[in-house]
Design a protein around this motif. Structure first.
Motif, PDB file in Angstrom:
ATOM      1  N   HIS A  59     -24.411  16.626  31.855  1.00 35.45           N
ATOM      2  CA  HIS A  59     -23.648  16.552  33.100  1.00 35.45           C
ATOM      3  C   HIS A  59     -22.972  15.190  33.286  1.00 35.45           C
ATOM      4  CE1 HIS A  59     -25.195  20.352  34.914  1.00 35.45           C
ATOM      5  NE2 HIS A  59     -26.252  20.100  34.155  1.00 35.45           N
ATOM      6  N   PHE A  60     -22.891  14.404  32.224  1.00 37.27           N
ATOM      7  CA  PHE A  60     -22.212  13.114  32.297  1.00 37.27           C
ATOM      8  C   PHE A  60     -20.928  13.179  31.479  1.00 37.27           C
ATOM      9  CE2 PHE A  60     -25.605  13.008  29.119  1.00 37.27           C
ATOM     10  CZ  PHE A  60     -24.894  12.755  27.950  1.00 37.27           C
ATOM     11  N   PRO A  61     -19.906  12.414  31.856  1.00 31.84           N
ATOM     12  CA  PRO A  61     -18.634  12.499  31.131  1.00 31.84           C
ATOM     13  C   PRO A  61     -18.737  11.874  29.747  1.00 31.84           C
ATOM     14  CG  PRO A  61     -18.531  10.794  32.820  1.00 31.84           C
ATOM     15  CD  PRO A  61     -19.831  11.502  33.025  1.00 31.84           C
ATOM     16  N   PRO A  62     -18.158  12.498  28.732  1.00 28.57           N
ATOM     17  CA  PRO A  62     -18.138  11.888  27.396  1.00 28.57           C
ATOM     18  C   PRO A  62     -17.355  10.577  27.404  1.00 28.57           C
ATOM     19  CG  PRO A  62     -17.522  14.206  27.302  1.00 28.57           C
ATOM     20  CD  PRO A  62     -17.518  13.820  28.744  1.00 28.57           C
ATOM     21  N   SER A  63     -17.691   9.724  26.472  1.00 25.94           N
ATOM     22  CA  SER A  63     -16.972   8.458  26.304  1.00 25.94           C
ATOM     23  C   SER A  63     -17.168   8.012  24.860  1.00 25.94           C
ATOM     24  CB  SER A  63     -17.512   7.389  27.254  1.00 25.94           C
ATOM     25  OG  SER A  63     -18.856   7.057  26.911  1.00 25.94           O
ATOM     26  N   TRP A  64     -16.386   7.027  24.441  1.00 23.63           N
ATOM     27  CA  TRP A  64     -16.596   6.493  23.090  1.00 23.63           C
ATOM     28  C   TRP A  64     -18.015   5.960  22.960  1.00 23.63           C
ATOM     29  CZ3 TRP A  64     -13.626   7.575  19.158  1.00 23.63           C
ATOM     30  CH2 TRP A  64     -12.269   7.842  19.350  1.00 23.63           C
ATOM     31  N   PHE A 104      -7.836   8.456  24.338  1.00 20.92           N
ATOM     32  CA  PHE A 104      -8.769   9.156  25.210  1.00 20.92           C
ATOM     33  C   PHE A 104      -8.954  10.609  24.761  1.00 20.92           C
ATOM     34  CE2 PHE A 104      -9.188  11.861  29.077  1.00 20.92           C
ATOM     35  CZ  PHE A 104     -10.482  11.520  29.414  1.00 20.92           C
ATOM     36  N   ARG A 105      -7.869  11.278  24.438  1.00 24.36           N
ATOM     37  CA  ARG A 105      -7.958  12.680  24.027  1.00 24.36           C
ATOM     38  C   ARG A 105      -8.619  12.830  22.662  1.00 24.36           C
ATOM     39  NH1 ARG A 105      -2.916  16.244  26.358  1.00 24.36           N
ATOM     40  NH2 ARG A 105      -3.191  15.656  28.556  1.00 24.36           N
ATOM     41  N   THR A 106      -8.457  11.851  21.795  1.00 20.67           N
ATOM     42  CA  THR A 106      -9.173  11.876  20.518  1.00 20.67           C
ATOM     43  C   THR A 106     -10.674  11.857  20.766  1.00 20.67           C
ATOM     44  OG1 THR A 106      -7.372  10.773  19.341  1.00 20.67           O
ATOM     45  CG2 THR A 106      -9.566  10.648  18.346  1.00 20.67           C
ATOM     46  N   MET A 107     -11.120  10.995  21.676  1.00 26.19           N
ATOM     47  CA  MET A 107     -12.535  10.946  22.022  1.00 26.19           C
ATOM     48  C   MET A 107     -13.015  12.279  22.573  1.00 26.19           C
ATOM     49  SD  MET A 107     -14.690  10.855  24.868  1.00 26.19           S
ATOM     50  CE  MET A 107     -13.598  10.300  26.185  1.00 26.19           C
ATOM     51  N   LEU A 108     -12.220  12.888  23.480  1.00 19.30           N
ATOM     52  CA  LEU A 108     -12.607  14.171  24.054  1.00 19.30           C
ATOM     53  C   LEU A 108     -12.737  15.249  22.986  1.00 19.30           C
ATOM     54  CD1 LEU A 108     -10.682  14.820  27.412  1.00 19.30           C
ATOM     55  CD2 LEU A 108     -13.138  14.490  27.066  1.00 19.30           C
ATOM     56  N   LEU A 110     -13.428  14.870  19.788  1.00 19.59           N
ATOM     57  CA  LEU A 110     -14.620  14.608  18.986  1.00 19.59           C
ATOM     58  C   LEU A 110     -15.882  15.030  19.733  1.00 19.59           C
ATOM     59  CD1 LEU A 110     -13.690  11.109  17.526  1.00 19.59           C
ATOM     60  CD2 LEU A 110     -13.802  13.265  16.273  1.00 19.59           C
ATOM     61  N   ALA A 111     -15.932  14.734  21.028  1.00 16.10           N
ATOM     62  CA  ALA A 111     -17.102  15.096  21.827  1.00 16.10           C
ATOM     63  C   ALA A 111     -17.236  16.610  21.931  1.00 16.10           C
ATOM     64  CB  ALA A 111     -17.009  14.465  23.210  1.00 16.10           C
ATOM     65  N   CYS A 112     -16.135  17.289  22.176  1.00 10.81           N
ATOM     66  CA  CYS A 112     -16.198  18.737  22.388  1.00 10.81           C
ATOM     67  C   CYS A 112     -16.647  19.486  21.138  1.00 10.81           C
ATOM     68  CB  CYS A 112     -14.844  19.259  22.868  1.00 10.81           C
ATOM     69  SG  CYS A 112     -14.471  18.820  24.588  1.00 10.81           S
ATOM     70  N   ARG A 113     -16.401  18.928  19.964  1.00 12.68           N
ATOM     71  CA  ARG A 113     -16.840  19.573  18.727  1.00 12.68           C
ATOM     72  C   ARG A 113     -18.359  19.639  18.612  1.00 12.68           C
ATOM     73  NH1 ARG A 113     -12.749  16.437  14.537  1.00 12.68           N
ATOM     74  NH2 ARG A 113     -10.798  17.405  15.278  1.00 12.68           N
ATOM     75  N   ALA A 132      -5.705  19.179  26.349  1.00  8.11           N
ATOM     76  CA  ALA A 132      -6.138  17.866  25.877  1.00  8.11           C
ATOM     77  C   ALA A 132      -6.982  17.936  24.621  1.00  8.11           C
ATOM     78  CB  ALA A 132      -6.925  17.162  26.980  1.00  8.11           C
ATOM     79  N   THR A 133      -7.736  19.026  24.439  1.00 10.49           N
ATOM     80  CA  THR A 133      -8.713  19.084  23.347  1.00 10.49           C
ATOM     81  C   THR A 133      -8.445  20.181  22.329  1.00 10.49           C
ATOM     82  OG1 THR A 133     -10.175  20.606  24.549  1.00 10.49           O
ATOM     83  CG2 THR A 133     -10.489  18.236  24.926  1.00 10.49           C
TER      84      THR A 133
END
Length: 335
Positions: A59-64, A104-108, A110-113, A132-133
């Motif tokens: 429930h926390f936002p992804p980040s680098w 920012f979208r690259t990070m998103l 990667l996280a979503c994968r 975005a993803t």
């Protein structure tokens, strides 16, 4: 159907939409299907915990900075389904706060994968997330939050009388996101004999907002809103001028209470309105003031009734959507 074990990882338990939304898992219809546990997490740590559970919700936002934690969470819990609930990021937030959208979208992406499924809290947010993803439709779901009726459906409908000022209400955290600074500037352009504002909440911008409202006799600060039904019972219309808002729980609460709403045309709020209010450009004090000045000509009582009608099936629909999610993630029986 197997009774599922679920763990919810959160990094912020401050009062707000995320904290309110966690209460849905205690709903009797879901509690009969799942065992749910909320645990604190620090996504800045590189090593995630091993968890004896079927589903892990983040429930926390992804980040680098959080990517190593998320990768570790995936590797250390290979048998668990990993589902992310995106409460924070939106298109309007990205436009306002992200200096380098490509990074920012690259990070998103990667996280979503790393997740088996991503849940958006509104269709507006989901459209932006998909763009975005590149998430496929079967991996991105929309579940509107539900934090209970709070007896808001029992609040008496407002009696709107032209001989008294129209009482506008707004409440939430006193922060840049909520746009209350623009709202106060807009109130300065309205006649105190025709409009008043009840502004509830607290936060980092409290002193600045009070200083901004000095000399405006029709702007009244009411402090922290602990009793939402009581606050809404004092208002005729609820104004939500947020600069970004993934969903906007205030909108749903206002509709339950039978109050017409005026909401900013951003992210997840417009889809909630229907016949229950007005969608407006709230980006400047001038456009917001013009929208508020036009409210007395609107069928406000009918809008309030329409909003409450819209919400009659909200609980059933949202619990059913959660039940469908849990059914999708039932463990596959061994052959």
């Amino acid at each position: 159907m197997t009774r599922l074990r679920c763990v919810h990882l959160c990094d912020d338990f401050a009062l707000g939409g995320v904290a309110k939304g966690l209460s849905v898992y205690a709903h009797p219809d879901l509690a009969a299907q799942i065992d749910s546990q909320v645990l604190p997490a620090d996504p800045r740590q590189r090593l995630a915990p091993r968890l004896a559970t079927d589903i892990i919700f983040t429930h926390f936002p992804p980040s680098w900075q959080a990517l190593p934690f998320l990768a570790s969470l995936r590797l250390r819990n290979p048998a668990a389904r990993l589902i992310h609930i995106e409460h924070s990021y939106t298109g309007a937030w990205e436009a306002a706060k992200v200096a380098n959208p490509r990074r920012f979208r690259t990070m998103l992406r990667l996280a979503c994968r790393l997740f088996d499924e991503v849940v958006a809290v509104s269709h507006g947010q989901a459209r932006w997330l998909r763009a975005a993803t590149g998430l496929k439709a079967d991996k991105l779901q929309v579940l509107h939050p539900w934090s209970g009726s709070q007896q808001l459906d029992r609040v008496a409908l407002p009696t709107i009388a032209p001989e008294r000022p129209l009482v506008l209400g707004a409440f939430g955290r006193f922060s840049e996101q909520k746009g209350f600074d623009t709202l106060i500037d807009a109130m300065a352009q309205l006649d105190p004999a025709r409009f008043s504002l009840l502004l509830g909440g607290f936060g980092a911008d409290d002193a600045a907002l009070r200083a901004q409202a000095a000399g405006l006799p029709h702007v009244h600060f009411v402090g922290k809103v602990g009793d939402v039904p009581e606050f809404l019972s004092r208002c005729d219309v609820i104004v939500v001028p947020s600069r970004w808002e993934a969903f906007g729980q205030v909108v749903a609460e206002a509709k339950l209470a039978g109050r017409a709403v005026l909401v900013a045309d951003v992210d997840g709020m417009p889809e909630q309105v229907g016949d229950a209010g007005v969608i407006a450009d709230c980006s400047t004090a001038e456009t917001l003031a013009a929208a508020m000045a036009a409210l007395p000509a609107q069928p406000l009582a009918a809008m309030g009734i329409a909003g409450r009608q819209i919400m009659l099936t909200a609980e059933r629909e949202r619990i059913a959507a959660w039940q469908a999610l849990f059914a999708r993630h039932q463990p596959v029986a061994a052959a």
